[in-house]
Every structure is written in structure tokens, then in C-alpha cells.
Design an enzyme around this catalytic site. Structure first.
Site, PDB file in Angstrom:
ATOM      1  CE  LYS A  68     -18.259  -4.016  -0.451  1.00  0.00           C
ATOM      2  NZ  LYS A  68     -19.252  -5.048  -0.144  1.00  0.00           N
ATOM      3  CE  LYS A  92     -11.109 -12.284  -0.710  1.00  0.00           C
ATOM      4  NZ  LYS A  92     -12.338 -13.038  -0.922  1.00  0.00           N
ATOM      5  CE  LYS A 104     -17.522 -13.956   3.415  1.00  0.00           C
ATOM      6  NZ  LYS A 104     -16.943 -13.735   2.081  1.00  0.00           N
ATOM      7  CB  THR A 188     -15.903 -13.238  -7.938  1.00  0.00           C
ATOM      8  OG1 THR A 188     -16.576 -12.225  -7.194  1.00  0.00           O
ATOM      9  CG2 THR A 188     -14.919 -13.956  -7.035  1.00  0.00           C
ATOM     10  CG  ASN A 219     -21.140 -14.912  -8.705  1.00  0.00           C
ATOM     11  OD1 ASN A 219     -20.124 -14.398  -8.277  1.00  0.00           O
ATOM     12  ND2 ASN A 219     -21.874 -14.340  -9.645  1.00  0.00           N
ATOM     13  CB  SER A 359     -18.043  -4.843  -3.860  1.00  0.00           C
ATOM     14  OG  SER A 359     -18.874  -5.959  -4.031  1.00  0.00           O
TER      15      SER A 359
HETATM   16  P1  NAD Z   1     -22.404 -20.161  -4.897  1.00  0.00           P
HETATM   17  O1  NAD Z   1     -23.289 -20.486  -3.750  1.00  0.00           O
HETATM   18  O2  NAD Z   1     -22.896 -19.265  -5.984  1.00  0.00           O
HETATM   19  O3  NAD Z   1     -21.914 -21.519  -5.609  1.00  0.00           O
HETATM   20  C1  NAD Z   1     -21.257 -22.551  -4.939  1.00  0.00           C
HETATM   21  C2  NAD Z   1     -21.055 -23.683  -5.922  1.00  0.00           C
HETATM   22  O4  NAD Z   1     -20.283 -24.693  -5.299  1.00  0.00           O
HETATM   23  C3  NAD Z   1     -22.351 -24.327  -6.404  1.00  0.00           C
HETATM   24  O5  NAD Z   1     -22.238 -24.705  -7.766  1.00  0.00           O
HETATM   25  C4  NAD Z   1     -22.448 -25.575  -5.535  1.00  0.00           C
HETATM   26  O6  NAD Z   1     -23.204 -26.606  -6.147  1.00  0.00           O
HETATM   27  C5  NAD Z   1     -20.973 -25.935  -5.461  1.00  0.00           C
HETATM   28  N1  NAD Z   1     -20.620 -26.800  -4.344  1.00  0.00           N
HETATM   29  C6  NAD Z   1     -20.935 -26.676  -3.039  1.00  0.00           C
HETATM   30  N2  NAD Z   1     -20.417 -27.698  -2.347  1.00  0.00           N
HETATM   31  C7  NAD Z   1     -19.764 -28.471  -3.249  1.00  0.00           C
HETATM   32  C8  NAD Z   1     -19.032 -29.683  -3.161  1.00  0.00           C
HETATM   33  N3  NAD Z   1     -18.849 -30.318  -2.002  1.00  0.00           N
HETATM   34  N4  NAD Z   1     -18.509 -30.205  -4.307  1.00  0.00           N
HETATM   35  C9  NAD Z   1     -18.699 -29.592  -5.499  1.00  0.00           C
HETATM   36  N5  NAD Z   1     -19.369 -28.445  -5.632  1.00  0.00           N
HETATM   37  C10 NAD Z   1     -19.899 -27.909  -4.522  1.00  0.00           C
HETATM   38  O7  NAD Z   1     -21.056 -19.582  -4.263  1.00  0.00           O
HETATM   39  P2  NAD Z   1     -20.020 -18.584  -4.925  1.00  0.00           P
HETATM   40  O8  NAD Z   1     -20.484 -17.196  -4.680  1.00  0.00           O
HETATM   41  O9  NAD Z   1     -19.687 -19.047  -6.295  1.00  0.00           O
HETATM   42  O10 NAD Z   1     -18.754 -18.794  -3.960  1.00  0.00           O
HETATM   43  C11 NAD Z   1     -17.847 -19.890  -4.139  1.00  0.00           C
HETATM   44  C12 NAD Z   1     -16.603 -19.625  -3.308  1.00  0.00           C
HETATM   45  O11 NAD Z   1     -16.005 -18.382  -3.724  1.00  0.00           O
HETATM   46  C13 NAD Z   1     -16.832 -19.466  -1.816  1.00  0.00           C
HETATM   47  O12 NAD Z   1     -15.678 -19.917  -1.148  1.00  0.00           O
HETATM   48  C14 NAD Z   1     -16.961 -17.967  -1.637  1.00  0.00           C
HETATM   49  O13 NAD Z   1     -16.671 -17.541  -0.326  1.00  0.00           O
HETATM   50  C15 NAD Z   1     -15.899 -17.508  -2.614  1.00  0.00           C
HETATM   51  N6  NAD Z   1     -16.045 -16.124  -3.080  1.00  0.00           N
HETATM   52  C16 NAD Z   1     -17.195 -15.685  -3.639  1.00  0.00           C
HETATM   53  C17 NAD Z   1     -17.273 -14.375  -4.101  1.00  0.00           C
HETATM   54  C18 NAD Z   1     -18.485 -13.857  -4.820  1.00  0.00           C
HETATM   55  O14 NAD Z   1     -18.443 -12.693  -5.281  1.00  0.00           O
HETATM   56  N7  NAD Z   1     -19.547 -14.608  -4.960  1.00  0.00           N
HETATM   57  C19 NAD Z   1     -16.195 -13.510  -3.931  1.00  0.00           C
HETATM   58  C20 NAD Z   1     -15.009 -14.000  -3.365  1.00  0.00           C
HETATM   59  C21 NAD Z   1     -14.961 -15.308  -2.937  1.00  0.00           C
END
Ligand code: NAD
Length: 425
Positions: A68, A92, A104, A188, A219, A359
Site C-alpha cells: 500500500k 508506517k 510506492k 492525513t 492536502n 485508505s
Molecule cells: P500536495 O502536492 O498536496 O502539497 C504539497 C504542498 O507543499 C503544496 O502546498 C506545495 O506548494 C508545497 N511545497 C512544495 N515544495 C515546497 C517548498 N519547497 N517550500 C514550501 N512549500 C512547498 O502534497 P501532500 O499530499 O500534501 O503531501 C505532502 C507530504 O506529505 C509529502 O511528503 C507526502 O509524501 C506526504 N504524505 C502525504 C499523504 C497524503 O495522504 N496526501 C500521506 C502521507 C504522507
């Protein structure tokens, strides 16, 4: 030397494998993915030219259940990033004790520069090329950076077309009403705050009296900011990346950022509009200003490798808690500095496990074809996150070990039990 998240993930694993005296065969199995699938996806672009995208789906370990993990769209996606992320997914799922393994996926692409039609063809192409590797009992993708419910639905639809039946459990993070779970979008970010609140309570810190600075407003960052504020915390800074000029910016309001209003002025990629933010009274500061803000809690929620040996000194002396909402936001080299400064760390694969936990609930609901209310989903999620949080906290305090190591210990031991029981080692 360039940062390599896979080396970081292995360094973290090796440290705890040594601490618990993990046997060699288990180390050999668990320090790298079991299966890697590297492929290309040809996509007919709107101008008629076919572009070839490099893609990966990597399964780290599935001893505890089907693999997953999210699917990322990112221009700098590499095999090593996906390897690291797949490894972190195994830990995780194990730390929150859900019956899933770690996988992944990633595609090297920039969806900012692609029309919706091109994105749809990429999603469908990804599934056609990796069809044999996916399935509700094999490997189940979900949204991650720059992918969302719409991408998941296109992918499910393509899978079902090829498989000739309904397989809603093949992918999670789908839209509500078409196999999605209520609460998945919030899960999340909310999960981050469920764990944060529990840890603060245990440390005797009242969340109401705390301030936070958040990197990223996608997100994860958005929903973390919303719940933290709703529970009485004060978010002073939120940063985001702006594709228009390739820069990131920090938005600061000393009296408290309003996550609801910022959500209304961000685009689909989580970029906050600078002009509108100024009109709403936000100071627009350089991208790294979020890190040096005088707050109690730092919540990196954007990318890996954001807190490094080079910028660690910028962290304000006021910071008491580092809550890693992104995957791998702090390079391993900083762990000693974090401990030396006495910053309380909430490690990434515990803090952000709410997404995969929800999920898992989505898969359960799809299998039953019976869907729960949002309250029921979030209540279960809170219970799971708090249970996991308490187990890690108790181990860390009881054995006087670093929080990241405690989370790893619990996760590695659970996966080690599974590989032994299966007779893999
Ligand atoms: P996303 O694409 O929805 O959002 C990413 C955010 O980070 C955006 O606001 C973008 O503008 C910002 N960003 C990117 N580069 C940046 C920088 N250099 N400085 C400042 N802001 C920056 O991504 P997400 O789904 O929110 O995921 C964020 C992190 O959380 C990632 O590491 C992802 O792997 C992790 N994560 C996400 C989920 C999920 O369910 N979406 C679950 C577990 C972990």
C-alpha cells in the site's frame, strides 16, 4: 553530497536493526525493496506529439498484507525516492498495526504543465503499463504529492476496464460516492494533529497555548492547519511553492493564519496566491522563513530533506516540538542535533499514518460495499492514531530512546515477526 532519501531510509533502518540485534537475513530482506517495477508511459500530448514519462511502482515488503502506498507526480521523481518512500510505507502500516505492506509509485512529470486530458491519459497509461503489478490483494496505490481523487478515479476506471469487473479496492483516495471514504481527504492532516495533541498532552503541554509554523499547504498541510486551529492552536506561518516563478514563499500573520481563508485562495497544487494573501493582511516572506519563526511547533508538510545540517541552525530556540507531517522532511544527519537541542520529535511515519489508515478503512468499506459516516471514520482514525502514538511514546520514555528509534523498533519487530511466521527467513 546530494541528498539521497533511500540512503537516509537505510541509515535509519540500520541504526535500529543494530539496536535490536536484528538477524542478518532479516536485515538483508528489509533494507531494500522486494520488487521493483520501472517502466515508461507514452502519452499523446494535446499538440499531437507523444511524450514518454518514466514511472516506478516499488514494493518494499508485503509480509503483513498487500502493498500500500501513494503515487506521486513530481518532476524530480527518482527510483531512489520511490524506494525510500516504499520502505517508509512498510514501517508506517506496521506502526499503526494495519494489515498492509509497503509500496510506492511515482511518475517523473510536472502536472502544472499538463492539461487535464494529458493527466488523464498519463493515469490510464500508468495502469495499462503496470496492470500485472496492481490489484486489491497485490498492491494498492493512493494519492500523494500532486495526485488527487480525480487521478485515482481515472486509474480505477482503467483497471476495471482491463479486468472486466468492479475492483474498487484496487485504489484508495477515490471520490466519495464512487468508492471513496468520507474523511479520506482530511485524514492525513487530521491524523498529524491527533498524534500531535496526544503527544503534547503526554508532555504536559496545552495545545491551546501553542503556536506553529507549517511548511506546505497541500492536502496534508491544509487539513493539519485546519484541525490544529480548530482545537485552539495558533498557526503563525504557512508556506507554499509557486510554480509561476519556481520559488517558495512564507505567509505570516502574527495574530494567526486562517486556514479556511487561505484554502480559498490556493490552487489545485497547494500554491497560495500572493496578491490575495497580501490583501487579506498576510506578510509574504521568503520561502525558508517558516523555519526560523519563533513558534513552539514546526510542522514540515511539503517535501523530504527540508531540514538539513545546513539550515538546522535557523530553527528558533523557541521550538519545542518537530512534528514531521511530510515523508522524510528531516535528513538523518539532523537526528543528533534534534536530540542535543532537546526538541521533541514526532517521526514522519507515525505522524502521517492517518492517510494510509483511512485508505485501509476505504478498502474495508469497498469490500463490504457499505460506507460509514464521516464521524465514524474519524473516530476510528483518532483511536488508531492515538493507540499508535501511545505505544511509541511509552517505549521511547520507558527505554529512554529517541522517538524515531522507538517508532522503528515497533514497526521492524512487527514486520520481522511476519516474515518469520511466513518462513521467509
Ligand atoms: P500536495 O502536492 O498536496 O502539497 C504539497 C504542498 O507543499 C503544496 O502546498 C506545495 O506548494 C508545497 N511545497 C512544495 N515544495 C515546497 C517548498 N519547497 N517550500 C514550501 N512549500 C512547498 O502534497 P501532500 O499530499 O500534501 O503531501 C505532502 C507530504 O506529505 C509529502 O511528503 C507526502 O509524501 C506526504 N504524505 C502525504 C499523504 C497524503 O495522504 N496526501 C500521506 C502521507 C504522507
Amino acid at each position: 553530497m546530494a541528498y539521497n532519501p533511500y540512503e537516509d531510509a537505510q541509515t535509519q533502518f540500520d541504526k535500529v536493526a543494530n539496536m535490536i540485534g536484528l538477524e542478518q537475513s532479516a536485515r538483508d530482506l528489509l533494507r531494500e525493496p522486494m520488487k521493483e517495477f520501472h517502466f515508461t508511459v507514452p502519452v499523446r500530448m494535446d499538440d499531437g506529439v507523444t511524450k514518454i514519462f518514466r514511472a516506478y511502482r516499488i514494493k518494499h515488503n508485503d509480509a503483513r498484507g498487500p502493498a500500500k502506498g501513494g503515487l506521486r507526480f513530481h518532476p524530480q521523481e527518482t527510483a531512489d525516492t520511490v524506494r525510500a518512500l516504499s520502505m517508509w510505507m512498510t514501517w508506517k502500516c506496521a506502526v499503526v498495526d494495519i494489515p498492509l505492506g509497503g509500496g510506492k509509485g511515482g511518475v517523473a512529470c510536472d502536472p502544472h504543465l499538463m492539461s487535464l486530458g494529458e493527466q488523464e491519459r498519463l493515469c490510464r497509461g500508468f495502469v495499462r503499463q503496470s496492470f500485472s503489478q496492481l490489484g486489491p490483494n497485490i498492491d494498492v496505490p493512493a494519492p500523494d504529492m500532486m495526485t488527487n481523487a480525480r487521478h485515482m478515479l481515472w486509474m480505477m476506471d482503467e483497471y476495471e476496464t482491463l479486468a472486466g469487473g468492479h475492483y474498487p479496492g484496487v485504489i484508495t483516495g477515490k471520490p466519495v460516492g464512487i468508492g471513496g471514504s468520507l474523511g479520506r481527504t482530511d485524514a492525513t492532516g487530521f491524523g498529524v494533529i491527533y498524534v500531535l495533541k496526544d503527544m503534547l498532552d503526554r508532555e504536559g503541554i496545552d495545545l491551546h497555548n501553542t503556536t506553529a509554523s507549517i511548511q506546505g499547504f497541500g492536502n496534508v498541510g491544509e487539513y493539519a492547519a485546519k484541525l490544529y486551529s480548530q482545537w485552539g492552536g495558533n498557526v503563525i506561518c504557512i508556506s507554499s511553492y509557486d510554480q509561476a516563478d519556481g520559488m517558495s514563499y512564507t505567509f505570516r500573520k502574527k495574530t494567526g493564519c486562517n486556514a479556511e481563508e487561505l484554502a480559498r485562495i490556493k490552487d489545485a497544487f497547494g500554491t497560495i496566491d500572493k496578491e490575495q494573501a497580501k490583501e487579506l493582511g498576510y506578510e509574504v516572506l521568503p520561502g525558508d522563513a517558516w523555519l526560523s519563526e519563533e513558534v513552539d511547533i514546526l510542522i514540515p508538510a511539503a517535501l523530504e530533506d527540508q531540514i538539513t545540517l545546513e539550515n538546522f541552525h535557523q530553527i528558533s530556540k523557541s521550538v519545542r516540538v518537530l512534528c514531521e507531517a511530510a515523508n522524510g522532511p528531516t535528513s538523518s544527519a539532523c537526528d543528533q542535533l534534534i536530540q542535543k537541542r532537546g526538541i521533541f520529535l514526532i517521526p514522519d511515519f507515525l505522524a502521517n499514518a492517518g492517510g494510509v489508515t483511512c485508505s485501509y478503512y476505504e478498502q474495508v468499506q469497498c469490500n463490504m460495499n457499505f460506507f460509514w459516516s464521516r464521524e465514524e471514520v474519524l473516530e476510528r482514525l483518532n483511536d488508531s492514531m492515538v493507540n499508535a502514538s501511545r505505544a511509541v511514546y511509552d517505549l521511547a520514555k520507558g527505554e529512554d530512546i529517541y522517538m524515531r528509534d522507538a517508532a522503528y523498533m515497533i514497526a521492524i519487530e512487527r514486520v520481522n515477526d511476519a516474515i518469520k511466521l511466513r518462513g521467509w527467513i
